[in-house]
Structure formats: C-alpha cells, structure tokens
Design an enzyme around this catalytic site. Structure first.
Site, short mmCIF file in Angstrom:
data_model
loop_
_atom_site.label_atom_id
_atom_site.label_comp_id
_atom_site.label_asym_id
_atom_site.label_seq_id
_atom_site.Cartn_x
_atom_site.Cartn_y
_atom_site.Cartn_z
CB CYS A 3 7.74 -44.98 -41.93
SG CYS A 3 7.17 -44.34 -43.42
CG ASN A 62 8.77 -42.32 -39.54
OD1 ASN A 62 7.89 -42.01 -40.10
ND2 ASN A 62 8.46 -42.56 -38.11
N GLY A 63 9.35 -39.87 -41.77
CA GLY A 63 9.12 -38.44 -41.44
C GLY A 63 9.14 -37.74 -43.05
CD GLU A 110 -10.81 -44.80 -35.02
OE1 GLU A 110 -9.95 -44.31 -35.64
OE2 GLU A 110 -11.16 -44.95 -33.79
NE ARG A 137 6.11 -47.23 -36.32
CZ ARG A 137 6.54 -46.39 -35.53
NH1 ARG A 137 6.38 -46.61 -34.43
NH2 ARG A 137 7.22 -45.24 -35.91
CD GLU A 184 -13.30 -41.56 -29.00
OE1 GLU A 184 -12.97 -40.56 -29.55
OE2 GLU A 184 -12.48 -42.69 -29.29
CE LYS A 187 -2.37 -46.67 -30.95
NZ LYS A 187 -3.73 -46.50 -30.49
CE LYS A 231 -11.81 -45.79 -31.02
NZ LYS A 231 -11.26 -44.32 -30.97
CD1 TRP A 266 1.53 -42.59 -43.04
CD2 TRP A 266 0.44 -44.12 -43.59
NE1 TRP A 266 0.50 -42.08 -43.01
CE2 TRP A 266 -0.40 -42.96 -43.21
CE3 TRP A 266 -0.22 -45.60 -43.65
CZ2 TRP A 266 -1.90 -43.21 -43.50
CZ3 TRP A 266 -1.69 -45.36 -43.70
CH2 TRP A 266 -2.41 -44.39 -43.62
CG HIS A 281 -30.91 -25.73 -35.60
ND1 HIS A 281 -31.67 -24.76 -36.09
CD2 HIS A 281 -30.49 -26.27 -34.54
CE1 HIS A 281 -31.79 -24.40 -34.67
NE2 HIS A 281 -31.41 -25.44 -33.76
C1 AGP Z 1 -7.90 -42.93 -32.43
O1 AGP Z 1 -8.92 -44.01 -32.43
C2 AGP Z 1 -7.65 -42.18 -33.79
N1 AGP Z 1 -7.31 -43.34 -34.56
C3 AGP Z 1 -6.97 -41.19 -33.90
O2 AGP Z 1 -8.02 -40.01 -33.97
C4 AGP Z 1 -5.94 -40.51 -32.64
O3 AGP Z 1 -6.56 -40.41 -31.62
C5 AGP Z 1 -5.26 -39.41 -33.15
O4 AGP Z 1 -4.24 -39.52 -34.39
C6 AGP Z 1 -4.25 -38.70 -32.22
O5 AGP Z 1 -3.18 -39.58 -32.02
P1 AGP Z 1 -2.53 -39.39 -30.62
O6 AGP Z 1 -3.32 -39.52 -29.33
O7 AGP Z 1 -1.26 -40.44 -30.77
O8 AGP Z 1 -1.79 -38.07 -30.77
#
Ligand code: AGP
Length: 608
Positions: A2, A101-102, A488, A27, A481, A603, A485, A75, A504
C-alpha cells in the site's frame, strides 16, 4: 504494497495528496481513497481500480476543499478489492479517519470485542478495526488514544490518522512498514516513500518502529509509544528529482536496465582501493571474517536468485559452505545453524516481510546478520547488524534489474574479500578479479547496445506459450532470474532448469518450436551444455544460446546465438543477464503488457 500520503499546510490538500499517490503507484495497488477535513467534517472519497478513477471522482482533488488530509493506494490483503474495502476507514460517527499499510494480525479478536460493545463494521478489512478502536479509546486526546491502540494491536502497520476535533494536526505511526515524514515550505507531509514528496522537500525523517508523529502545518513532534517526546535527526535526500521519473525511456524498467553500468560502478567503486576490497560497513575485522564457518543467504524472488549466484561464487573462491534459502521457507523450517555462521539477507526494498522475519529469526538465535539492501534507512537495513548498501538509487519498475545487478557485484566483492582473508586466493588472483570487476560496466554497456537485435528476436516469441531456460552451475543461477524476468512482466509461462536435470522429466514438455534458452558461460561445461542442446533440438526445440565469444562450437549447436565479452567465469552472470532482461522486456512490450506495473505484483511484498 500500500501507499500512504498525508498533508497539512497552507495549500489545498487533495491535489497534493493525489499527486503524491501517483508517485507511489509503482508499489502496486488495486484501489485508492482520500479523506480531507473540509472545515467542519471529514469528507471521504474512495474507489476500486486505478488512481485515475479517484482523480475523476474528485476532479483531480479540486472538489475536495480543505488543508489537511490523508490518502491511500491499497494492495488488498484482508478483504477483496472493492470500494468499501478501500481506505481510508472511519469510525461510525465519521470523526476519525485512518489509512494503513501492513496487517493487523489480531484483528479478529479485536473486531469481536468491538462488536460485543455495539460497534458495526462496513468492510472486511483488518484496518477498519483500527478506526473503531481509536474511537473506543478517544476521550479528546488523539495521542493518548493512538498509544492505547498501539499497545493492543499486533502485526505490522504504517498509519495516517485524522481527528475531526483536531483539524490542526495529523498523525503518523509506524511499525514494520516504511513511513517517512517531511516539512516543506507550505506544510508537512506523511509518505510511504520518498518519491511521493520529493518535489516538496528533500529533508525527511524515517519514522522508526512504535514512533508516533504529530504533524501541524508548521512543524512536527515525535513521540514514543509511551507518549514521551523524542528527537530525531533528518535525512537529506540527494536523489535528482527526475531520477524517479523515466528520463525519456518508454518504461522505468528500460531506464533502469540502462542504469546498470552506473549502478555497478557506484556500488563497487567506494569499495575497491587499488587491488583490495574494502567493505567498512561489514564492521568485521579480517580475523572475524576469516573465522566465518558457514554462510546462510536468505532472500525472496530475484534477490534469492542473486543469492544462488552468490553461493557458487563464494564457495568457488572462498571455499566456505553456503546455504541459500527462500526467506518464506527459512523462517519456518527451523534451520540447523552452527556456531560461526553468518547470515546474509538480500533485499532491494529492505521491507520484504519474509526476509525481515528471517533476519529477526537469525538475530533471535544470536547469529550476526549482514544485509545487502538498496533502500537507505529501510527496516532490514536498520535491523541488520551490518548493511552493505547497493547504490542503485530508486528502482521504480516492479521487475528488478539494476538492483539485482548491484546485488550480484556486492556478492562478488564479498566473495573476493572472504577469499583474500582466508588465503584461498593470492594477491595476484585478487588483483585480476578486481580488474574484471572494474570492466563489467563497460561490458554491460556493450551488451545493452544489442537492444535492437534482441528486440527483433523477442518479437518472434510474443505468442509463445512455454519458454525454458537451462544452464549448468552458475548458468543455472542466471537461468532462474532470466525465467522470472520473462514470466513476471510478459505473463508467458517459463521454467528454469539445471540443464542436466531436463531429461529427468521436463524434457517431455519440449515440442516442435518450443524455445529453449541455453546459457553456457563456464568453459569446463561447454560440451555438457551442448549435449543438452542436442537433446532438446532432437525433440523439436528452437535454441537461443547465450555464451562466450570463444565458444565457437555453440554457433553450430544452437539456432540463435548471443555472445558475451570475456570476463571471469565467476562474474558471467552479470553479463548473461543483460540479453535475458532485454528478451523478457521486449516480449512483454510486444504483448502490450504493463511492463512497469505487472498484474498481481507489488514492488515490495511487505506482508506474508
Ligand atoms: C523482482 O523482479 C521480483 N518482482 C521480486 O521477486 C523481488 O525480487 C522480491 O519480491 C524480493 O524483493 P526485495 O528485493 O525488495 O526483498
């Protein structure tokens, strides 16, 4: 996650608050709302959907008169996205408004107690409990009511609060969720993050856990949860104002990809002194470092993937055993940890709930925790015993690129430092590694120059249903990674596999035309990976190879080759990730996806 913005001052509050919320859109959210004291009452508007819905509802805030208010982008956690569940939430008499937020973890028993006392609830949220609890304890003194509530709620929260009977003040409260306050020439601000108020002030205060801030139009006071006044030091934000804007790029993500050379330079330069790695922030002597027996790297998502790379590099250079855990697993699996272990938590935002919990679990067990964090003053940065900042600056795109790359080089430096103090490499080898580190920014710049070539190739896969990434050793780490990328931001299904593991089971999914991205940067494994490429091609796969210029055999073995400049094999992930980022980005752009704010993602995941 949030977003919260509050304002009290000499200007109309609503337009300022909406402008601040727009800067927090990155965010991730699903609804938005605002509450303004209009001179007599608290006027509230809220709506599910993008911020533009709320802006249209209030004509950009113009229809909401008043000089103090709070706003929120939600959120959803407790209660689906809806107008009613949006924040702010108010008490029944609408004299108190709160944004949050939380997560209030004990909201159910609190809600029952309030219901038993005749309170009625409109929403399904945990936050509404706060509004009624404040009402229950409010006897004319806002600070007293707030601190009583804080003693009774459990969980995480950043709050903005209004009291209609106190129109000359707004309140901010923080526990475990980021919150800053600041004073500008026209008033004072509350915000979840700096970009929301950067155009009004560069002098901010990071609200600490269990602190309460009373803001008036000319200044602010800080209190403890026991109502004792406290003093705090301000922090000056030296980010360039447009650093948080796109600077001409189509998306923040592309801008941040192109910032990677600078990010790496900024992160390594202060720590390279001639041919030595100097990381003063470790607060550990060389002897203490040499005595480390085991490392536990804990993180989430891309930060976890950086940790997987870190395992290969640190074990390879420093010969220390390294365990890597996903934070949400680490915190509940009752890990076996031995004396002499050092825990490293990696986090761009420094606010990821699972990673923060893993940090606390480790410290509760008496282990030293080193944070590798990007956001200055964030919770993880402040709660770790030591913090190695990645100087990547504000990363706005939800999909991390520059912060991830900075995490990699931070881990490389740690690996070289550990290897030097443990004597597993000599000074000459360290000097060569440092030389290779210094060359990475220019090499990344070169690879970014292949943008058009990668874009043309990516356009062929806009309609793809499944894409596989394979690699061996450190190339497996980068495959993880590269796969994340892609999926997501483009929503194309993808999996990363240790190349030797494909046969396997997963190889049964390879069909005619399935794209397999094979990363092969480890000379000792070139031939093994080519064998895996032969296996998938035999089943109809189309293979994109990412490999070193010297690996000429790959030209014949694969269908499409991206070559990387020569670097130390331990650092190859920093180069291989560039074509993989560009590939995922252009597939997503080709599909017309919301690249900077992908669906369902935030984020920073500040809740479990
Ligand atoms: C990043 O591309 C991703 N959206 C996500 O996996 C992110 O790396 C993960 O949520 C960890 O976030 P942080 O590095 O702020 O702890």
């Amino acid at each position: 996650m949030c977003g919260i913005v509050g304002y009290i001052g000499s200007r109309q509050a609503a337009p300022i608050i909406l402008d601040g919320l727009a800067k927090l859109e990155y965010r991730g959210y699903d609804s938005a709302g605002i509450a303004i004291y209009d001179g007599e009452n608290i006027e509230m508007r809220k709506a599910v959907g993008r911020l533009s819905v709320l802006e249209n509802l209030t004509h950009g805030g113009e229809t909401m008169k008043g000089y103090m208010g709070i706003g929120h982008t939600r959120w959803a956690t407790h209660g689906a996205p809806s107008d009613t569940n949006s924040h702010p939430h108010m008490n029944t008499s609408e004299t108190i408004a709160v944004v949050h937020n939380g997560i209030i973890e004990n909201y159910i028993p609190l809600k029952k107690k309030l219901t038993d006392r005749g309170y009625t609830f409109l929403s399904e949220t945990d936050t509404e409990v706060l509004a009624h609890l404040l009402d229950y304890y409010y006897k004319g003194n806002p600070l007293e009511a707030i601190t009583k509530v804080l003693h009774r709620v459990e969980g995480s929260y950043a709050l903005g609060i209004l009291f209609a009977e106190h129109p000359d003040e707004i309140y901010a409260v923080r526990k475990d969720c980021p919150l800053i306050v600041g004073a500008g020439s026209d008033g004072c601000f509350i915000a979840s993050d700096v970009p929301a108020i950067l155009k009004y002030t560069r002098t901010v205060y990071y609200v600490e856990n269990q602190e309460v801030v009373k803001l008036g139009k000319d200044g602010m006071q800080f209190y403890s949860v026991d109502e004792e006044e406290i003093t705090k030091e301000p922090v000056t934000i030296d980010w360039d104002a447009n650093a948080a804007e796109k600077a001409g790029y189509e998306h923040f993500m592309l801008k941040e990809m192109y910032e990677q050379p600078k990010t790496i330079t900024d992160t390594i330069s202060p720590r390279l002194q001639d041919d030595r790695i100097v990381i003063e922030e470790l607060h550990m002597t060389d002897e203490e470092l040499a005595a480390v027996k085991r490392l536990h790297i804990v993180a989430c998502g891309s930060a976890y993937h950086a940790g997987v790379t870190g395992k290969y590099v640190i074990e390879g250079l420093a010969r220390i055993p390294v365990e890597v855990d996903v934070a949400s697993e680490f915190r509940y699996r009752n890990p076996i940890m031995e004396e002499g272990s050092l825990v490293i938590v990696i986090s761009q935002s420094g606010e990821t709930a699972d990673t923060l919990a893993a940090l606390r679990e480790s410290r509760d067990r008496g282990y030293k925790v080193l944070g590798i964090v990007n956001v200055v003053g964030s919770s993880i940065a402040r709660e770790a015993d030591a913090c190695l900042y990645t100087w990547a600056g504000p990363e706005i795109a939800v999909a991390t690129t520059k912060a991830y790359s900075a995490q990699l080089v931070a881990l490389y430096m740690l690996a070289v430092k550990l290897a030097q103090v443990r004597g597993t490499i000599d000074d000459a080898a360290a000097a060569e590694l440092i030389r290779d580190l210094r060359r990475l920014p220019d090499q990344i710049e070169l690879l970014l120059g292949q943008k058009e070539k990668i874009q043309r190739f990516a356009n062929r896969y806009v309609g793809a249903k499944d894409i596989f990434f394979i690699g061996r050793g450190i190339d497996y780490a980068i495959s993880l990674e590269g796969s994340l990328k892609l999926k997501e931001i483009s929503y194309v299904h993808s999996e990363a596999y240790a190349a030797g593991e494909l046969k396997h089971g997963t190889i049964s999914l390879i069909e005619d035309g399935t794209l397999v991205v094979a990363v092969s940067t480890q000379p000792a494994l070139y031939q093994k990976t080519i064998s895996n490429i032969v296996e998938v091609k035999a089943r109809g796969a189309f293979v994109m190879a990412v490999t070193n210029e010297e690996n000429k055999a790959m030209e014949k073995a694969s269908d499409y080759c991206v070559y990387l400049p020569e670097t130390n094999p331990y650092f190859s992930n920093s180069l291989a990730i560039i074509p993989l980022q560009l590939f995922g980005y252009y597939v997503a752009v080709g599909k017309g996806c919301d690249v900077d704010k992908p669906r369902n993602l935030a984020k920073s995941v500040t809740v479990e």
